[in-house]
Motif scaffolding. Structure first.
Motif, PDB file in Angstrom:
ATOM      1  N   PRO A  16       0.839  -1.194   0.000  1.00  0.00           N
ATOM      2  CA  PRO A  16       0.000   0.000   0.000  1.00  0.00           C
ATOM      3  C   PRO A  16       0.873   1.243   0.000  1.00  0.00           C
ATOM      4  O   PRO A  16       1.885   1.300   0.680  1.00  0.00           O
ATOM      5  CB  PRO A  16      -0.772  -0.120   1.333  1.00  0.00           C
ATOM      6  N   LEU A  17       0.461   2.235  -0.750  1.00  0.00           N
ATOM      7  CA  LEU A  17       1.124   3.531  -0.808  1.00  0.00           C
ATOM      8  C   LEU A  17       2.455   3.502  -1.534  1.00  0.00           C
ATOM      9  O   LEU A  17       3.197   4.474  -1.551  1.00  0.00           O
ATOM     10  CB  LEU A  17       1.321   4.121   0.599  1.00  0.00           C
ATOM     11  N   ILE A  31       7.654   9.660   5.426  1.00  0.00           N
ATOM     12  CA  ILE A  31       7.219   8.295   5.116  1.00  0.00           C
ATOM     13  C   ILE A  31       8.129   7.325   5.856  1.00  0.00           C
ATOM     14  O   ILE A  31       9.347   7.330   5.668  1.00  0.00           O
ATOM     15  CB  ILE A  31       7.274   8.013   3.597  1.00  0.00           C
ATOM     16  N   ALA A  33       8.933   3.289   7.156  1.00  0.00           N
ATOM     17  CA  ALA A  33       8.701   1.847   7.028  1.00  0.00           C
ATOM     18  C   ALA A  33       8.968   1.216   8.383  1.00  0.00           C
ATOM     19  O   ALA A  33      10.032   1.414   8.982  1.00  0.00           O
ATOM     20  CB  ALA A  33       9.615   1.245   5.968  1.00  0.00           C
ATOM     21  N   TYR A 210      -6.160   4.471   9.690  1.00  0.00           N
ATOM     22  CA  TYR A 210      -5.513   3.348  10.383  1.00  0.00           C
ATOM     23  C   TYR A 210      -6.060   2.046   9.832  1.00  0.00           C
ATOM     24  O   TYR A 210      -7.264   1.786   9.902  1.00  0.00           O
ATOM     25  CB  TYR A 210      -5.757   3.441  11.887  1.00  0.00           C
ATOM     26  N   ARG A 211      -5.165   1.241   9.263  1.00  0.00           N
ATOM     27  CA  ARG A 211      -5.504  -0.102   8.813  1.00  0.00           C
ATOM     28  C   ARG A 211      -4.546  -1.061   9.497  1.00  0.00           C
ATOM     29  O   ARG A 211      -3.335  -1.020   9.232  1.00  0.00           O
ATOM     30  CB  ARG A 211      -5.395  -0.218   7.292  1.00  0.00           C
ATOM     31  N   GLN A 214      -1.188  -2.703   8.241  1.00  0.00           N
ATOM     32  CA  GLN A 214      -1.001  -2.158   6.899  1.00  0.00           C
ATOM     33  C   GLN A 214      -0.428  -0.747   6.923  1.00  0.00           C
ATOM     34  O   GLN A 214       0.641  -0.495   6.380  1.00  0.00           O
ATOM     35  CB  GLN A 214      -2.332  -2.137   6.131  1.00  0.00           C
ATOM     36  N   MET A 215      -1.114   0.171   7.626  1.00  0.00           N
ATOM     37  CA  MET A 215      -0.718   1.568   7.509  1.00  0.00           C
ATOM     38  C   MET A 215      -1.328   2.404   8.629  1.00  0.00           C
ATOM     39  O   MET A 215      -2.436   2.126   9.102  1.00  0.00           O
ATOM     40  CB  MET A 215      -1.181   2.092   6.149  1.00  0.00           C
ATOM     41  N   ARG A 217      -1.803   6.671   9.124  1.00  0.00           N
ATOM     42  CA  ARG A 217      -1.607   7.992   8.531  1.00  0.00           C
ATOM     43  C   ARG A 217      -1.964   9.049   9.585  1.00  0.00           C
ATOM     44  O   ARG A 217      -3.086   9.077  10.092  1.00  0.00           O
ATOM     45  CB  ARG A 217      -2.479   8.174   7.291  1.00  0.00           C
ATOM     46  N   ILE A 235       3.293   9.158   7.509  1.00  0.00           N
ATOM     47  CA  ILE A 235       2.700   7.914   7.032  1.00  0.00           C
ATOM     48  C   ILE A 235       3.609   6.771   7.447  1.00  0.00           C
ATOM     49  O   ILE A 235       4.783   6.721   7.067  1.00  0.00           O
ATOM     50  CB  ILE A 235       2.519   7.927   5.507  1.00  0.00           C
ATOM     51  N   ARG A 237       4.148   2.926   7.146  1.00  0.00           N
ATOM     52  CA  ARG A 237       3.770   1.777   6.321  1.00  0.00           C
ATOM     53  C   ARG A 237       4.252   0.496   6.987  1.00  0.00           C
ATOM     54  O   ARG A 237       5.399   0.405   7.425  1.00  0.00           O
ATOM     55  CB  ARG A 237       4.385   1.909   4.938  1.00  0.00           C
ATOM     56  N   HIS A 238       3.384  -0.461   7.088  1.00  0.00           N
ATOM     57  CA  HIS A 238       3.788  -1.750   7.649  1.00  0.00           C
ATOM     58  C   HIS A 238       4.652  -2.493   6.641  1.00  0.00           C
ATOM     59  O   HIS A 238       4.189  -2.907   5.569  1.00  0.00           O
ATOM     60  CB  HIS A 238       2.563  -2.602   7.988  1.00  0.00           C
TER      61      HIS A 238
END
Length: 528
Positions: A16-17, A31, A33, A210-211, A214-215, A217, A235, A237-238
């Motif tokens: 994602p993203l 960003i 990770a 929020y997922r 996953q992610m 923001r 952001i 990112r998972h």
């Protein structure tokens, strides 16, 4: 490009993203990770994982808190000032008048009362931190009250007000927007289900998305009372795989990689990437069970301090993962004792044992978690202790097996680590310097009891005195003196403090990573 690189790149592009072409990240966004699959809950009344702690810190405020400008100093948060009455065990806070929730609602005294009582009444994992103040579901409404913007907090127990302040600065002390939370309550859950997918804070960032796994923001809170964050968004990112994080950072698709291995860190040779190292709260130690006769002479404990090859390990097998630290309270926390008087000196160790009339060789079993770097550390200890006739038989096991033996007091020697529950020296002092009842049926979650060390009464008394000392600076000095004493005279040899390395684009500055996950701050980050 080889097949491994190709496969990694393909997986990156599916994330994602992920961008469709290699390019710099936006100038107004950070960003990151990171492996974020540890998150179970993000409601501050329930959050107890590393990553959720980071989110709570950036989304919420507390009455008093440790903040980005100096993570070692307790500062005003939602409270502009306070008055302490140690005699009546009361602290009165005055709320600042410029704090608003992300909803636009003003932060009120009743929001503070609701938030603290909510933690106690829900009684989820971190509730024990506030419950130390003598609060129960039955009495919390009388212990925490508000009159307009004035909040009165009472506590029970022989505690220093400084201890109480540190408890209130802990994660479950976060203040939530009562109106928003209760509007989303279901079946009496006080909004717990909703707050595990959303946020209702007043912190420097708003939760924009929020997922799970996953992610995350985050969007800047332009109305934050300390000023808007420099980045408009963060952001996270998972990215579970360290190799993928490395590739993303090198290709310019992220600004920061949070979970790289020491080998990857050492492999960076580009001026475009920098690595920052941050001391962490966990202290690593070697301990001797006092139920083992050959380990009860204090001369063995003293000799052991000169048989650890501290520098040899930090220069090689734990390089970048740990640093030398020989006291029970972590460096970077108020009250830490950072002297490191012991070094590898086998001749001195042999002399200590000889002068005490201790016959060698001594054979001792050493329990260790069967994972890197712990097994490597155990082998180093095995080699260096053998120089003085102390022979370790290494017994590797899973984390649960090793900890179970420790709790049962069935080990002989143990290689393990310990971290505080909140930022007050008593959190570790009770573990390393207190044991008033050493009987087998008086289980205590402390290193002293688990090693069957009957702590001398004067040390027990000093630990209790430090807990109750009202003067903050005198109290910290008492803990430093206590650490120096434990450092020299206990069967627990504290060796290292964990370190955490973060790789980031050379243009990134202002990132703050304190000694625990509660002290990860993005508010001051900027790109130059």
């Amino acid at each position: 490009m080889n097949l491994v690189k190709s496969a990694l790149l393909a997986s990156v592009m599916a994330l994602p993203l992920a961008s469709s072409a290699i390019a710099d990240t936006p100038a107004n966004a950070l960003i990151v990770a990171q492996n974020i699959d540890d998150i179970v809950a993000i409601d501050p009344a329930q959050a107890y994982e590393f990553t959720s702690g980071e989110l709570v810190t950036n989304l919420y405020d507390r009455l008093v808190q440790y903040d980005a400008e100096d993570p070692t100093a307790l500062a005003a948060g939602l409270a502009s000032d306070w008055e302490v009455d140690a005699e009546t065990k009361t602290i009165r806070f005055t709320l600042r008048d410029d704090a608003v929730f992300h909803s636009g609602n003003p932060v009120r005294g009743e929001d503070v009362v609701f938030s603290l009582a909510r933690v106690i009444k829900l009684n989820l994992t971190p509730a024990f931190i506030l419950a130390q103040l003598g609060w129960t579901a039955e009495n919390v409404d009388q212990m925490v009250t508000a009159d307009g913007n004035s909040i009165t907090i009472k506590y029970e127990g022989d505690f220093s007000p400084a201890f109480v302040m540190n408890v209130l600065a802990a994660r479950p002390g976060s203040v939530v927007d009562k109106e928003v939370v209760m509007a989303n309550a279901v079946d009496g859950d006080m909004g717990n289900g909703w707050l595990n997918e959303n946020a209702a804070g007043s912190g420097p960032f708003k939760l924009q998305g929020y997922r799970p796994a996953q992610m995350v923001r985050l969007a800047a809170n332009a109305d934050y009372f300390k000023g808007a964050p420099k980045m408009e968004s963060v952001i996270i990112r998972h990215v579970a795989e360290a190799a993928t994080q490395e590739l993303l950072l090198e290709s310019g698709d992220i600004d920061m990689a949070r979970n790289l291995t020491p080998d990857q860190i050492r492999g960076f040779d580009s001026d475009a990437i920098k690595v920052e190292t941050y001391p962490q709260a966990a202290v690593h130690f070697l301990s001797f069970n006092q139920k083992t006769d050959s380990l009860t002479d204090p001369a063995v404990w003293e000799a052991a301090r000169y048989l650890v090859n501290y520098k040899g390990m930090t220069d090689t097998i734990i390089n970048g993962q740990m640093e030398i630290h020989q006291a029970f309270w972590p460096k970077g926390f108020p009250g830490s004792y950072d002297e490191t008087p012991f070094g590898y000196d086998p001749e001195r160790a042999k002399s200590i044992l000889s002068d005490a009339g201790i016959e060698t060789p001594i054979t001792v079993s050493l329990d260790v978690i069967n994972a890197a770097p712990f097994t490597d550390m155990a082998q180093s200890l095995q080699a260096s202790f053998a120089d003085a006739g102390i022979n370790f038989e290494i017994l590797p096991g899973t984390g649960s097996q090793v900890i179970t033996k420790y709790r049962e007091r069935s080990h002989e020697a143990m290689l393990l680590y310990w971290g505080p529950d909140f930022m007050d020296p008593h959190s570790n002092a009770k573990a390393f310097a207190y044991n008033s009842d050493n009987s087998d049926n008086n289980y205590a979650a402390t290193t002293t009891w688990r090693n069957a060390w009957a702590v001398p009464e004067d040390m027990n008394a000093k630990t209790k005195a430090a807990l109750t000392e009202a003067d903050p600076e005198k109290r910290l000095e008492m803990y430093r003196e206590l650490q120096a004493e434990v450092q020299k005279t206990s069967p627990i040899v504290i060796m290292f403090q964990a370190a955490y390395q973060v790789a980031m684009d050379a243009d990134v500055s202002g990132y703050v990573n304190g000694a625990t996950s509660d002290f990860v701050f993005y508010r001051l980050v900027e790109k130059n």
